[in-house]
Design an enzyme around this catalytic site. Sequence first.
Site, PDB file in Angstrom:
ATOM      1  N   HIS A   1       0.841  -1.211   0.000  1.00 36.74           N
ATOM      2  CA  HIS A   1       0.000   0.000   0.000  1.00 36.74           C
ATOM      3  C   HIS A   1       0.866   1.247   0.000  1.00 36.74           C
ATOM      4  O   HIS A   1       1.820   1.339   0.768  1.00 36.74           O
ATOM      5  CB  HIS A   1      -0.908   0.014   1.231  1.00 36.74           C
ATOM      6  CG  HIS A   1      -2.072  -0.912   1.117  1.00 36.74           C
ATOM      7  ND1 HIS A   1      -3.228  -0.743   1.835  1.00 36.74           N
ATOM      8  CD2 HIS A   1      -2.269  -2.011   0.350  1.00 36.74           C
ATOM      9  CE1 HIS A   1      -4.086  -1.703   1.523  1.00 36.74           C
ATOM     10  NE2 HIS A   1      -3.526  -2.496   0.633  1.00 36.74           N
TER      11      HIS A   1
ATOM     12  N   TYR B   1      -9.243   5.300   7.709  1.00 38.86           N
ATOM     13  CA  TYR B   1      -9.358   5.667   9.119  1.00 38.86           C
ATOM     14  C   TYR B   1     -10.445   6.747   9.195  1.00 38.86           C
ATOM     15  O   TYR B   1     -10.268   7.824   8.614  1.00 38.86           O
ATOM     16  CB  TYR B   1      -8.042   6.241   9.642  1.00 38.86           C
ATOM     17  CG  TYR B   1      -6.944   5.211   9.827  1.00 38.86           C
ATOM     18  CD1 TYR B   1      -6.175   4.770   8.754  1.00 38.86           C
ATOM     19  CD2 TYR B   1      -6.664   4.693  11.099  1.00 38.86           C
ATOM     20  CE1 TYR B   1      -5.160   3.838   8.928  1.00 38.86           C
ATOM     21  CE2 TYR B   1      -5.647   3.759  11.286  1.00 38.86           C
ATOM     22  CZ  TYR B   1      -4.907   3.326  10.197  1.00 38.86           C
ATOM     23  OH  TYR B   1      -3.907   2.402  10.384  1.00 38.86           O
TER      24      TYR B   1
ATOM     25  N   PRO C   1      -3.608   0.476  18.897  1.00 39.13           N
ATOM     26  CA  PRO C   1      -3.370  -0.005  17.523  1.00 39.13           C
ATOM     27  C   PRO C   1      -3.579   1.031  16.410  1.00 39.13           C
ATOM     28  O   PRO C   1      -3.317   0.726  15.248  1.00 39.13           O
ATOM     29  CB  PRO C   1      -4.369  -1.166  17.374  1.00 39.13           C
ATOM     30  CG  PRO C   1      -5.387  -0.961  18.424  1.00 39.13           C
ATOM     31  CD  PRO C   1      -4.742  -0.219  19.539  1.00 39.13           C
TER      32      PRO C   1
ATOM     33  N   LYS D   1       1.469  -0.036  14.961  1.00 32.00           N
ATOM     34  CA  LYS D   1       2.892  -0.035  15.296  1.00 32.00           C
ATOM     35  C   LYS D   1       3.404  -1.187  16.158  1.00 32.00           C
ATOM     36  O   LYS D   1       4.621  -1.411  16.228  1.00 32.00           O
ATOM     37  CB  LYS D   1       3.235   1.274  16.037  1.00 32.00           C
ATOM     38  CG  LYS D   1       3.184   2.501  15.150  1.00 32.00           C
ATOM     39  CD  LYS D   1       4.316   2.474  14.133  1.00 32.00           C
ATOM     40  CE  LYS D   1       4.185   3.536  13.086  1.00 32.00           C
ATOM     41  NZ  LYS D   1       4.530   3.064  11.755  1.00 32.00           N
TER      42      LYS D   1
ATOM     43  N   TYR E   1       4.074   6.715   9.687  1.00 29.32           N
ATOM     44  CA  TYR E   1       3.276   5.527   9.359  1.00 29.32           C
ATOM     45  C   TYR E   1       4.108   4.480   8.631  1.00 29.32           C
ATOM     46  O   TYR E   1       4.043   3.283   8.942  1.00 29.32           O
ATOM     47  CB  TYR E   1       2.044   5.916   8.528  1.00 29.32           C
ATOM     48  CG  TYR E   1       0.970   4.863   8.539  1.00 29.32           C
ATOM     49  CD1 TYR E   1      -0.103   4.940   9.420  1.00 29.32           C
ATOM     50  CD2 TYR E   1       1.027   3.766   7.684  1.00 29.32           C
ATOM     51  CE1 TYR E   1      -1.088   3.960   9.451  1.00 29.32           C
ATOM     52  CE2 TYR E   1       0.049   2.778   7.702  1.00 29.32           C
ATOM     53  CZ  TYR E   1      -1.004   2.890   8.593  1.00 29.32           C
ATOM     54  OH  TYR E   1      -1.966   1.911   8.622  1.00 29.32           O
TER      55      TYR E   1
HETATM   56  P1  RFL Z   1       3.029 -11.479  21.435  1.00 35.16           P
HETATM   57  O1  RFL Z   1       2.578 -11.567  20.007  1.00 35.16           O
HETATM   58  O2  RFL Z   1       1.995 -11.204  22.467  1.00 35.16           O
HETATM   59  O3  RFL Z   1       3.795 -12.836  21.754  1.00 35.16           O
HETATM   60  C1  RFL Z   1       4.154 -13.198  23.060  1.00 35.16           C
HETATM   61  C2  RFL Z   1       4.203 -14.705  23.130  1.00 35.16           C
HETATM   62  O4  RFL Z   1       4.623 -15.083  24.439  1.00 35.16           O
HETATM   63  C3  RFL Z   1       3.797 -16.148  24.876  1.00 35.16           C
HETATM   64  N1  RFL Z   1       3.799 -16.198  26.339  1.00 35.16           N
HETATM   65  C4  RFL Z   1       4.545 -17.076  27.027  1.00 35.16           C
HETATM   66  N2  RFL Z   1       5.389 -18.046  26.648  1.00 35.16           N
HETATM   67  C5  RFL Z   1       6.009 -18.780  27.605  1.00 35.16           C
HETATM   68  N3  RFL Z   1       5.790 -18.574  28.929  1.00 35.16           N
HETATM   69  C6  RFL Z   1       4.940 -17.624  29.370  1.00 35.16           C
HETATM   70  N4  RFL Z   1       4.739 -17.443  30.678  1.00 35.16           N
HETATM   71  C7  RFL Z   1       4.293 -16.815  28.399  1.00 35.16           C
HETATM   72  N5  RFL Z   1       3.407 -15.794  28.471  1.00 35.16           N
HETATM   73  C8  RFL Z   1       3.127 -15.427  27.223  1.00 35.16           C
HETATM   74  C9  RFL Z   1       2.435 -15.838  24.273  1.00 35.16           C
HETATM   75  O5  RFL Z   1       1.588 -16.983  24.201  1.00 35.16           O
HETATM   76  C10 RFL Z   1       2.848 -15.321  22.911  1.00 35.16           C
HETATM   77  O6  RFL Z   1       2.922 -16.347  21.946  1.00 35.16           O
HETATM   78  O7  RFL Z   1       4.160 -10.373  21.623  1.00 35.16           O
HETATM   79  P2  RFL Z   1       5.330  -9.898  20.633  1.00 35.16           P
HETATM   80  O8  RFL Z   1       6.034 -11.064  20.030  1.00 35.16           O
HETATM   81  O9  RFL Z   1       6.065  -8.861  21.373  1.00 35.16           O
HETATM   82  O10 RFL Z   1       4.539  -9.214  19.400  1.00 35.16           O
HETATM   83  C11 RFL Z   1       3.811  -8.028  19.564  1.00 35.16           C
HETATM   84  C12 RFL Z   1       2.603  -8.018  18.632  1.00 35.16           C
HETATM   85  O11 RFL Z   1       1.891  -9.225  18.757  1.00 35.16           O
HETATM   86  C13 RFL Z   1       1.683  -6.819  18.918  1.00 35.16           C
HETATM   87  O12 RFL Z   1       2.409  -5.666  19.218  1.00 35.16           O
HETATM   88  C14 RFL Z   1       0.760  -6.510  17.717  1.00 35.16           C
HETATM   89  O13 RFL Z   1      -0.130  -7.555  17.455  1.00 35.16           O
HETATM   90  C15 RFL Z   1      -0.018  -5.221  17.969  1.00 35.16           C
HETATM   91  N6  RFL Z   1      -0.962  -4.909  16.903  1.00 35.16           N
HETATM   92  C16 RFL Z   1      -0.541  -4.336  15.707  1.00 35.16           C
HETATM   93  N7  RFL Z   1       0.772  -4.100  15.493  1.00 35.16           N
HETATM   94  C17 RFL Z   1       1.191  -3.628  14.292  1.00 35.16           C
HETATM   95  O14 RFL Z   1       2.404  -3.400  14.123  1.00 35.16           O
HETATM   96  N8  RFL Z   1       0.342  -3.347  13.251  1.00 35.16           N
HETATM   97  C18 RFL Z   1      -0.998  -3.555  13.386  1.00 35.16           C
HETATM   98  O15 RFL Z   1      -1.722  -3.363  12.427  1.00 35.16           O
HETATM   99  C19 RFL Z   1      -1.480  -4.023  14.660  1.00 35.16           C
HETATM  100  N9  RFL Z   1      -2.792  -4.247  14.853  1.00 35.16           N
HETATM  101  C20 RFL Z   1      -2.313  -5.203  17.065  1.00 35.16           C
HETATM  102  C21 RFL Z   1      -3.225  -4.847  16.015  1.00 35.16           C
HETATM  103  C22 RFL Z   1      -2.785  -5.853  18.201  1.00 35.16           C
HETATM  104  C23 RFL Z   1      -4.123  -6.138  18.317  1.00 35.16           C
HETATM  105  N10 RFL Z   1      -4.504  -6.842  19.485  1.00 35.16           N
HETATM  106  C24 RFL Z   1      -5.428  -7.917  19.474  1.00 35.16           C
HETATM  107  C25 RFL Z   1      -3.787  -6.662  20.705  1.00 35.16           C
HETATM  108  C26 RFL Z   1      -4.563  -5.112  16.130  1.00 35.16           C
HETATM  109  C27 RFL Z   1      -5.026  -5.722  17.294  1.00 35.16           C
HETATM  110  C28 RFL Z   1      -6.497  -5.935  17.393  1.00 35.16           C
HETATM  111  C1  PHB Z   2      -5.332  -4.351  10.922  1.00 32.13           C
HETATM  112  O1  PHB Z   2      -5.415  -4.598   9.701  1.00 32.13           O
HETATM  113  O2  PHB Z   2      -5.570  -5.216  11.769  1.00 32.13           O
HETATM  114  C2  PHB Z   2      -4.962  -2.996  11.363  1.00 32.13           C
HETATM  115  C3  PHB Z   2      -4.604  -2.055  10.434  1.00 32.13           C
HETATM  116  C4  PHB Z   2      -4.251  -0.767  10.837  1.00 32.13           C
HETATM  117  C5  PHB Z   2      -4.279  -0.446  12.173  1.00 32.13           C
HETATM  118  C6  PHB Z   2      -4.622  -1.410  13.119  1.00 32.13           C
HETATM  119  C7  PHB Z   2      -4.961  -2.688  12.714  1.00 32.13           C
HETATM  120  O3  PHB Z   2      -3.978   0.808  12.564  1.00 32.13           O
END
Ligand code: RFL
Ligand code: PHB
Length: 390
Positions: A72, A201, A292, A296, A384
């Site tokens: 994109h 957005y 979110p 980031k 971004y």
């Molecule tokens: P994670 O992905 O939470 O992974 C951590 C792992 O550790 C495990 N764990 C354990 N393992 C062993 N012993 C324990 N005691 C443990 N406790 C936990 C867990 O099961 C898991 O597998 O962290 P990590 O690797 O730092 O990654 C971070 C990302 O997952 C997170 O920042 C993103 O998903 C945030 N996020 C977004 N980030 C983006 O860059 N772009 C996006 O578009 C974006 N959209 C989002 C998001 C997060 C969302 N949610 C649900 C929080 C959209 C949403 C809705």
């Molecule tokens: C997503 O596709 O899950 C998404 C995209 C942009 C955002 C947050 C989540 O800012």
Amino acid sequence: MRTQVGIVGAGPAGLLLSHLLHLQGVESVVLEARSRQYVEERVRAGVLEHGTVNTLKEAGVGARMMRQGLMHHGIELQFAKRRHRIDFQELTGGKGVMVYAQHEVVKDLVEARLAVQGQLYYELEDVRVSAFDGSKPKIHFRRDGTAQELTCDFIAGCDGFHGICRPSIPARVLNIFERVYPFAWLGILAQAAPSSKELIYAYHERGFALLSMRSPEISRLYIQCPPEEDIANWPDEKIWQELQTRLGMDGWKLTEGSVLQKGITGMRSFVVEPMRFGSLFLAGDSAHIVPPTGAKGLNLAAADVRVLARALAEYYSSGKTHLLDAYSETCLRRVWKVQRFSWWMTSMLHRFAEENPFDQRRQLAELDYVTSSRAASTSLAENYVGLPLD
Ligand code: RFL
Ligand code: PHB
């Protein structure tokens, strides 16, 4: 068991760290509480910064992303019944972002680790870290009911916001900075062709909405909702109706489809300082959370582990600790800039319970400014697509 770097958590941070270390000849073991299937199916982020894309490509794990991901070159900001495009390509000298699901990144990394017999252990219980203030830290866990220990030189706490590594550090040495927002996001994954080529957005009087996607057949959509909202109060029909109201425009309607998955996520900004204690290094969500709105979280996790992998490789090749000593400071400089951007996007686009008409006019003026001033659009665009990594 013994290894050089013991990694807690097989999310994107832990897996990418393990892979980057392997490429530099450093051995690691990844310990995960959940099952492989659970981690590989967990629906989360979808937007990869320019630098994250390059990191994955350079590390040899970008082939499927380059085939299946959607490049994109801009986003749309919608307010006061109009859409305004922010043209990343033009404003950042040709950069863009990749829309590619986080769980696909996870699958690609798991495959790359297993292809070279990388050690990944899932479904571990009672994971604990100890002796990380000394020179021989240990990770303790139960596997198939049997207690085991991993001795290592360093521990990487990549276990997310609810993990055990951060709480294992004595509270007196940690500074916590936090803001909890008075709203959440209700997100759906839908079997519906995305109604727009680019992310939208939307600032709307009923609250924020976001149109995103995963593929030419799958849409990912979000609406702002109260933080204590119960998903049971949101039958699919009501979600579509609210999305149509907030995202709809004269002559434009969202394409609907069956809802494959839905959930509610709270919103917070959180940073812990420092990101290191003794031989325990925190990376990714275990050290910081962003709302979110700026897309980031995953990108920040990738940036942390790049810094950590380089510092550990330097230590093992030369014995020098200066990069390890600088780890926390190096990461935090980026973390705070990304915190600022994520907070700013969130504040500009959401409705706040305590706001008054002045605040609403100010938000609209800010959106008008961002979409009409080249300087302001450039600032949004460069954040971004991602600030420079080094
Ligand atoms: P994670 O992905 O939470 O992974 C951590 C792992 O550790 C495990 N764990 C354990 N393992 C062993 N012993 C324990 N005691 C443990 N406790 C936990 C867990 O099961 C898991 O597998 O962290 P990590 O690797 O730092 O990654 C971070 C990302 O997952 C997170 O920042 C993103 O998903 C945030 N996020 C977004 N980030 C983006 O860059 N772009 C996006 O578009 C974006 N959209 C989002 C998001 C997060 C969302 N949610 C649900 C929080 C959209 C949403 C809705
Ligand atoms: C997503 O596709 O899950 C998404 C995209 C942009 C955002 C947050 C989540 O800012």
